[in-house]
Design an enzyme around this catalytic site. Structure first.
Site, PDB file in Angstrom:
ATOM      1  N   LYS A 150       0.840  -1.197   0.000  1.00 29.05           N
ATOM      2  CA  LYS A 150       0.000   0.000   0.000  1.00 29.05           C
ATOM      3  C   LYS A 150       0.878   1.250   0.000  1.00 29.05           C
ATOM      4  O   LYS A 150       0.584   2.228  -0.679  1.00 29.05           O
ATOM      5  CB  LYS A 150      -0.943  -0.020   1.214  1.00 29.05           C
ATOM      6  CG  LYS A 150      -2.074  -1.030   1.005  1.00 29.05           C
ATOM      7  CD  LYS A 150      -2.860  -1.385   2.246  1.00 29.05           C
ATOM      8  CE  LYS A 150      -3.831  -2.520   1.931  1.00 29.05           C
ATOM      9  NZ  LYS A 150      -4.507  -3.093   3.067  1.00 29.05           N
TER      10      LYS A 150
ATOM     11  N   GLN B  61      -4.988  -2.144   9.314  1.00 29.05           N
ATOM     12  CA  GLN B  61      -4.886  -3.457   8.672  1.00 29.05           C
ATOM     13  C   GLN B  61      -5.600  -4.501   9.533  1.00 29.05           C
ATOM     14  O   GLN B  61      -5.267  -4.692  10.696  1.00 29.05           O
ATOM     15  CB  GLN B  61      -3.402  -3.819   8.472  1.00 29.05           C
ATOM     16  CG  GLN B  61      -3.162  -5.069   7.656  1.00 29.05           C
ATOM     17  CD  GLN B  61      -3.641  -4.933   6.199  1.00 29.05           C
ATOM     18  OE1 GLN B  61      -3.421  -3.927   5.556  1.00 29.05           O
ATOM     19  NE2 GLN B  61      -4.323  -5.944   5.703  1.00 29.05           N
TER      20      GLN B  61
ATOM     21  N   ASP C  61     -11.389   2.653   3.872  1.00 29.83           N
ATOM     22  CA  ASP C  61     -11.829   1.268   3.679  1.00 29.83           C
ATOM     23  C   ASP C  61     -13.357   1.183   3.630  1.00 29.83           C
ATOM     24  O   ASP C  61     -13.916   0.117   3.372  1.00 29.83           O
ATOM     25  CB  ASP C  61     -11.321   0.392   4.839  1.00 29.83           C
ATOM     26  CG  ASP C  61     -10.255  -0.596   4.382  1.00 29.83           C
ATOM     27  OD1 ASP C  61     -10.077  -0.746   3.156  1.00 29.83           O
ATOM     28  OD2 ASP C  61      -9.614  -1.210   5.256  1.00 29.83           O
TER      29      ASP C  61
END
Ligand code: NAP
Length: 283
Positions: free
Chosen positions: A54, A98, A121
């Protein structure tokens, strides 16, 4: 094999290049450099690789990034405190924790600590609610990437019979809203569905996000259907999708491979979401 292969690698490169251009334009127009903050708890090697990828993608897109790495024994309270602080930090546009966190941490408590305006997200109740209500917000990256792939492949969604297998908050549920929003007729199957193959065989567009290697076989696919395989299952035979690719490709009209299908789209859409969040914050 008769199916056309939908090349997620290629589409993801195009999306990432498009985002890089838009970042440049945003900055040239007086905007600030978008910044993504990632948070990783513990030492899961796969999670480390995901986060490193990322950051590489951020660099290539002209997006700044900061990383917070916390030991596995970090308390939920400390993690929530950090995530809230990032939410208040004016230098941060996007926050990505994460997942999954270590077992002693409730992922929902962490997700709800994310400032919805920075929730790249798209997992907070705020963004999930906006999406379910058909209103603009930050959309989870993987299902957003699926829509991008379908559009790129020129698949008509309006009026199409779409079947989604899986109803997770990360993929299946947002996928329902996105396909409904594009006027598909949507069915969602899951572990309690009675005859899965009978349901999936109705699909013009079949999206499978389950986590069981090669669950969907040839008899579950309508001839000519578009098959999007979200599954990523590490097996002794390598990385496998949730669809039996070889068999499905003989009947489907178009299909995504694993790897090289949906996987690369997730990071590309994360870049797009970070830019969206940065632009929204300057309004
Ligand atoms: P998840 O949270 O475990 O959800 C799995 C879903 O599949 C659940 O809704 C479950 O039904 C359903 N299911 C399980 N067994 C089934 C069966 N035998 N028949 C029909 N449905 C069944 O998984 P997820 O997070 O959505 O991920 C799904 C897969 O996508 C995994 O392989 C994951 O690694 C992959 N993934 C890939 C990406 C990417 O970037 N490519 C991103 C995210 C996830 P119930 O609700 O009834 O339990």
């Amino acid at each position: 094999m008769s199916a056309k292969i939908i090349d997620g690698k290629q589409v993801s490169v195009e999306v990432r290049e498009r985002v890089a251009e838009q970042v440049e334009q945003f900055i040239a127009g007086g905007g600030h450099q978008p910044v993504l903050a990632t948070v990783l708890v513990g030492d899961d090697p796969a999670s480390h690789i995901y986060v490193a990828n990322k950051h590489k993608a951020c660099e290539a897109a002209g997006i700044g990034s900061v990383h917070h790495e916390l030991p596995a024994e970090t308390s939920q309270e400390d993690l929530v405190t950090l995530v809230k602080a990032l939410g208040d930090d004016d230098d941060v546009d996007g926050i990505l924790v994460q997942l999954p966190p270590p077992d002693h941490i409730d992922p929902d408590a962490v997700i709800e600590a994310i400032n919805p305006a920075k929730d790249v997200d798209g997992l907070t109740a705020t963004n999930a609610g906006l999406l379910a209500g058909g209103r603009p917000g930050l959309v989870p990256c993987t299902p957003a990437g699926v829509i991008e792939l379908l559009d790129h492949a020129g698949i008509g969604l309006e009026g199409a019979e779409a079947v989604i297998v899986g109803r997770s908050n990360l993929v299946g549920r947002p996928m329902i809203s996105l396909l409904l929003g594009r006027n598909a007729t949507v069915t969602c199957a899951h572990s309690r569905t009675r005859d899965l193959a009978e349901v999936t065989r109705r699909a013009d567009i079949l999206v499978v996000a389950v986590g069981v290697p090669e669950l969907v076989k040839r008899d579950g696919i309508k001839p000519g259907a578009t098959v999007i395989d979200v599954g990523m299952n590490r097996t002794e035979g390598g990385l496998k999708g949730d669809v039996d690719f070889e068999a499905a490709a003989e009947v489907a009209g178009a299909i995504t491979p694993v790897p090289g299908g949906v996987g690369p789209m997730t990071i590309a859409m994360l870049m797009a979401n970070t830019l969206t969040a940065a632009k929204a914050r300057t309004r």
